[in-house]
Enzyme design. Structure first.
Site, PDB file in Angstrom:
ATOM      1  CG  ASP A  14      -1.847 -10.448  -6.512  1.00 58.93           C
ATOM      2  OD1 ASP A  14      -1.646  -9.363  -7.069  1.00 58.93           O
ATOM      3  OD2 ASP A  14      -1.134 -11.443  -6.707  1.00 58.93           O
ATOM      4  CB  CYS A 241       4.377  -7.500  -7.744  1.00 59.88           C
ATOM      5  SG  CYS A 241       5.532  -7.079  -6.417  1.00 59.88           S
TER       6      CYS A 241
END
Length: 302
Positions: A14, A241
């Protein structure tokens, strides 16, 4: 003895998916080795996605195969579809996380499917896993945008609980409730996470918070209050994201560990070693934004 809590490092996945600098395979593996040496053994080491979409993970299979060889490391990978799961399993990983969104709009932007199509894909992944010989791999699923979405706006809590129930019914080994865009607040966390836990019990439920609006650690505290004992975090707070506007800022691992330890929970983490690693990761990733807090201020003198 204090109660233990799991922190799962997601920085190598991530954290890196939005960085301008592409780390070498050796740097990623050094990151993992030093995390393990600091006592943090559960690491999401890569993502099996198209290298055209995420060139940072073009070495996913190599990283996975070599991370498995790190003594004490429990590596996992994120997979968005059956093909990714097949590649991860072929690389020898025994822990996989499938990702889907409670927000229909974000799911289409992120994995180019409706939520119903993602649920069908997850069933195919479980079916494929179950046909493989030997010990079954652990496969959990994250529910992204569970607290709201910068594309769609409100995400009904009943929809999040429904998705969690259907993932559990399909064979998920765990559920991760994710605040992908940092919309969640402590009251919402207590209400929604408890509802998910009640719905899928006895499956384990973890949480993944972003600190986009400064509530990441407060949300961890709220989740602890309702019984969550497993959290994702990213070293130095890097990540976010790429398919959701304003979705920057994971909760930083060192800050989460410091909070949990101060609550009397045992993370098993050597914070000084972790913060020394942070300094090197910052040097590897020039120009990125990093979390402040304990990682900058240091530990209290006591």
């Amino acid at each position: 003895m204090s109660e233990t809590v799991q922190l799962r490092e997601v920085g190598p996945r991530d954290g890196l998916q939005m960085t301008a600098t592409i780390l070498s395979t050796e740097q990623k593996l050094e990151w993992c080795r030093r995390e393990v040496a600091a006592g943090l053994v559960d690491i999401e080491v890569t993502s099996f996605v198209s290298p055209k979409l995420a060139p940072q993970f073009a070495d996913a299979a190599d990283v996975a195969r070599r991370a498995i060889l790190i003594e004490g490391c429990r590596p996992a990978a994120l997979v968005p579809n059956l093909k990714g799961a097949q590649l991860a399993l072929e690389a020898g990983l025994t822990s996989l996380y499938f990702v889907m969104s409670a927000s229909e709009a974000h799911n289409r932007a992120n994995v180019r499917r409706t939520t119903e199509e993602s649920l069908d894909e997850f069933r195919r992944i479980i079916e494929h896993r179950d046909t493989m010989p030997g010990k079954k791999a652990w496969i959990g699923s994250g529910i992204a945008t569970a607290f709201g979405c910068t594309i769609q706006g409100e995400v009904p809590e009943r929809r999040v609980v429904e998705i969690a129930a259907r993932l559990a019914e399909a064979g998920a080994d765990g559920i991760n409730v994710a605040d992908t865009v940092g919309y969640g607040d402590p009251a919402q966390v207590r209400r929604l996470v408890k509802a998910v836990m009640d719905e899928v019990a006895p499956l384990p439920v973890a949480c993944h918070f972003h600190d986009t609006r400064g509530l990441g650690l407060a949300n961890i505290l709220a989740a602890v209050d309702v019984g969550v004992r497993s959290f994702d975090a990213s070293l130095a707070g890097i990540g976010g994201c790429p398919f959701a506007p304003s979705a920057s800022g994971n909760v930083d691992t060192e800050g989460a560990a410091f909070l949990l330890e101060r609550l009397g929970l045992d993370t098993g983490i050597d914070l000084e070693a972790l913060m020394a690693l942070r300094q090197d990761v910052e040097r590897w990733l020039p120009g990125e934004q990093f979390a402040r807090g304990v990682g900058v201020a240091g530990l209290p003198r006591r």
